[in-house]
Design an enzyme around this catalytic site. Sequence first.
Site, PDB file in Angstrom:
ATOM      1  N   LYS A   1     116.486  60.048  40.461  1.00 31.94           N
ATOM      2  CA  LYS A   1     116.328  59.248  39.234  1.00 31.94           C
ATOM      3  C   LYS A   1     116.138  60.186  38.055  1.00 31.94           C
ATOM      4  O   LYS A   1     115.501  61.239  38.187  1.00 31.94           O
ATOM      5  CB  LYS A   1     115.095  58.345  39.366  1.00 31.94           C
ATOM      6  CG  LYS A   1     114.729  57.605  38.090  1.00 31.94           C
ATOM      7  CD  LYS A   1     113.538  56.670  38.270  1.00 31.94           C
ATOM      8  CE  LYS A   1     113.217  55.997  36.937  1.00 31.94           C
ATOM      9  NZ  LYS A   1     112.133  55.041  37.011  1.00 31.94           N
TER      10      LYS A   1
ATOM     11  N   GLU B   1     102.336  50.663  28.593  1.00 33.82           N
ATOM     12  CA  GLU B   1     102.120  51.366  29.870  1.00 33.82           C
ATOM     13  C   GLU B   1     100.843  52.192  29.902  1.00 33.82           C
ATOM     14  O   GLU B   1     100.683  53.161  29.147  1.00 33.82           O
ATOM     15  CB  GLU B   1     103.324  52.279  30.154  1.00 33.82           C
ATOM     16  CG  GLU B   1     103.209  52.984  31.491  1.00 33.82           C
ATOM     17  CD  GLU B   1     104.489  53.702  31.914  1.00 33.82           C
ATOM     18  OE1 GLU B   1     105.553  53.468  31.301  1.00 33.82           O
ATOM     19  OE2 GLU B   1     104.414  54.498  32.845  1.00 33.82           O
TER      20      GLU B   1
HETATM   21  C1  LIG Z   1     111.229  55.030  28.923  1.00 29.62           C
HETATM   22  C2  LIG Z   1     110.879  53.830  28.492  1.00 29.62           C
HETATM   23  O1  LIG Z   1     110.445  52.839  29.324  1.00 29.62           O
HETATM   24  C3  LIG Z   1     110.006  53.106  30.663  1.00 29.62           C
HETATM   25  C4  LIG Z   1     108.922  52.143  30.940  1.00 29.62           C
HETATM   26  C5  LIG Z   1     109.172  50.890  31.430  1.00 29.62           C
HETATM   27  C6  LIG Z   1     110.445  50.580  31.920  1.00 29.62           C
HETATM   28  C7  LIG Z   1     111.414  51.523  32.003  1.00 29.62           C
HETATM   29  C8  LIG Z   1     112.764  51.222  32.584  1.00 29.62           C
HETATM   30  O2  LIG Z   1     112.939  50.100  33.079  1.00 29.62           O
HETATM   31  O3  LIG Z   1     113.660  52.048  32.502  1.00 29.62           O
HETATM   32  C9  LIG Z   1     111.155  52.939  31.630  1.00 29.62           C
HETATM   33  O4  LIG Z   1     110.884  53.587  32.827  1.00 29.62           O
HETATM   34  C10 LIG Z   1     110.910  53.475  27.071  1.00 29.62           C
HETATM   35  O5  LIG Z   1     110.473  52.376  26.718  1.00 29.62           O
HETATM   36  O6  LIG Z   1     111.352  54.309  26.239  1.00 29.62           O
END
Ligand SMILES: C=C(O[C@H]1C=CC=C(C(=O)O)[C@@H]1O)C(=O)O
Length: 467
Positions: free
Chosen positions: A218, A265
Site C-alpha cells: 500500500k 483521525e
Molecule cells: C490521507 C488522507 O486520509 C487518510 C485517512 C482516512 C482515509 C484514508 C483513505 O481512505 O485513503 C486515508 O488513509 C487525507 O485525508 O489526506
Amino acid sequence: MTSQPSRSDLLQCLTEARRRADEGRSEVLASYSVPWTCGDPGKLFASNRLVESPATLWAIPQRRLALVGLGCAREFRAGADEPWATIQQKWRHLLEAAVIHGDHRLMLCGGFAFDRLGQRRSRWQNFPAAALTLARFGLCRHGSATRLIINILVTATSDCAALADSAIADWTRIVSRPSFAPRAAAPADLSEPDIAADIWKCKVAAATESIRTGAMDKVVLARTRTVPLTISVEDILANLSETHPDAYLFAFARQDACFLGASPERLIEFRDGCLSTWALAGSAPRSAVETEDARLGRGLLRSAKDRHEHALVVNALRSVLTHHCGRLHIPEEPGLRKLPHVQHLITPIEGQAHDGLQLLELLEQLHPSPAVGGLPRGEALAYIRAEEELDRGWYAGPVGWIDDRGNGEFAVALRSALLREGSATLFAGCGIVDGSSPEDEYRETEVKMRTMASALNGPASLSRRYG
Ligand SMILES: C=C(O[C@H]1C=CC=C(C(=O)O)[C@@H]1O)C(=O)O
C-alpha cells in the site's frame, strides 16, 4: 469567574524561580495561572497570530476543550536524526525545578513533519521537522472552566519586577487586539504549482502497478490545490468548528504562515498509561439522502478493496502496540466514521501501556501509519519521496499536545491547508492498494478537500454540508 493576573502573585512566582536559578540552574520556569473568562479561542488566536508567533490552537468543540498558545517561553525541537523522546527528556528536565502557581497543567503544543527526511520546499520554511512549544501565554478551556497561564523562563540575573510588568502589559494588549478584517482577494501564490489531474492519475496508476507486481502492499499518494484566500482565519476556524464539532481543530501560525485544519483521525490519546488510537482508512462519499447515505456506508463496509486497505492499518498498529501494551483491545470488525463530506472505516483501539512507556517514544513508532504512509513503511516512504513531487510539511504529520505528567493527545494533520501570502494550499491523499482506480482516487481527494474548501468559502457554503 475572571480575575486579572495578580502582579504580586506573579512576582512572587518569578522571584522564587530566580531563587532556584541562583542555586545553580541556568534557567528556571515560572508558570502562573489565574481563572479567566474565555472569549472565542479562535478569535484570540486569529487576531494575535501574526504578532505573537508562534501561535497555536487546538480544540475539540464537542468536548468543549480548547488550548490557545501565544508567543514562546521555550520551544523544543528534534533534528531529523534525533529521537522524539529527546524532546520529552528536555521537557522533564525543565519541569524538575519549575515553580508553579495556580491550578493548571503545563502543556507543550505543536507538530511534526510528515517526513523528517523528505525534501523541504519554501512554503514550509518556518515549520521545523519537530517543534513543540511552551507558550508564553496560554489559555486552557475545559468545559466551563478556563485558565490564563503565563510561562516565563527566569535566570539568576532576571529583573522579576520588569518581567511581571511586561507580561501583564502584553496580555492586556493581546486581549484587546482587534480581529483582522477578511483579507481582500489576493493573487494566489502559484510559485509551487499544484499537479495536473491527469499527471496525478498517472501516478496513481503507476503506484497501483507497483503494488500489483509486489513492490509494496500500500502507498498513500497526496496532492494539493491552491486557491486565493478571501476569508479571515477567524472565520475559517468558526466555519470548521461549526461543521466539524467532533474533529480535532488545529491551527499553527509561524510568522506569516498558518497551517490549519479539522482532522478526523486520532493518532494517540495517552492518559496515565491508558492509550487509545484509531485505524482510519477506506472512504466513501456522503449523501444528503438518508437511504443513499446508508447504502454508501454499507457498500464501504462490504468493499473488499477498502477492507484490505483498512486491515493493513489495523495490523500495523497492532504490531507496534503489542510490544508496548499489557492489555490490547482491537474490535474484529470496523465501523463507520461519518463526517460531513466523507465516511471512513474506523477501528478504535485501546490498550494499557507497559510502565515507563513515554508518549513521544510511542508516537514516533506509530507515525506514519499506513493510513498516511504505506506498507512496508520504508518502501512506501521511499516511493512517496521519489514520486509524489510534494513537500507534505506538517500535512499528515502528528499534531497535538503533551502535558507535565506525560499525558497528551495527537491527531494526524489531515483535512488541512497552509495559508500564506494570500493563498491557501489544500492537501489530501488516499491509500492506493491493488485494485485502486485513478479516477475514484482522484474523486476521493476532491471530496476530502471539501472540509477546507467549504470552510474557506465562507458562511454561505455552510448550509451545503454534503455538497
Ligand atoms: C490521507 C488522507 O486520509 C487518510 C485517512 C482516512 C482515509 C484514508 C483513505 O481512505 O485513503 C486515508 O488513509 C487525507 O485525508 O489526506
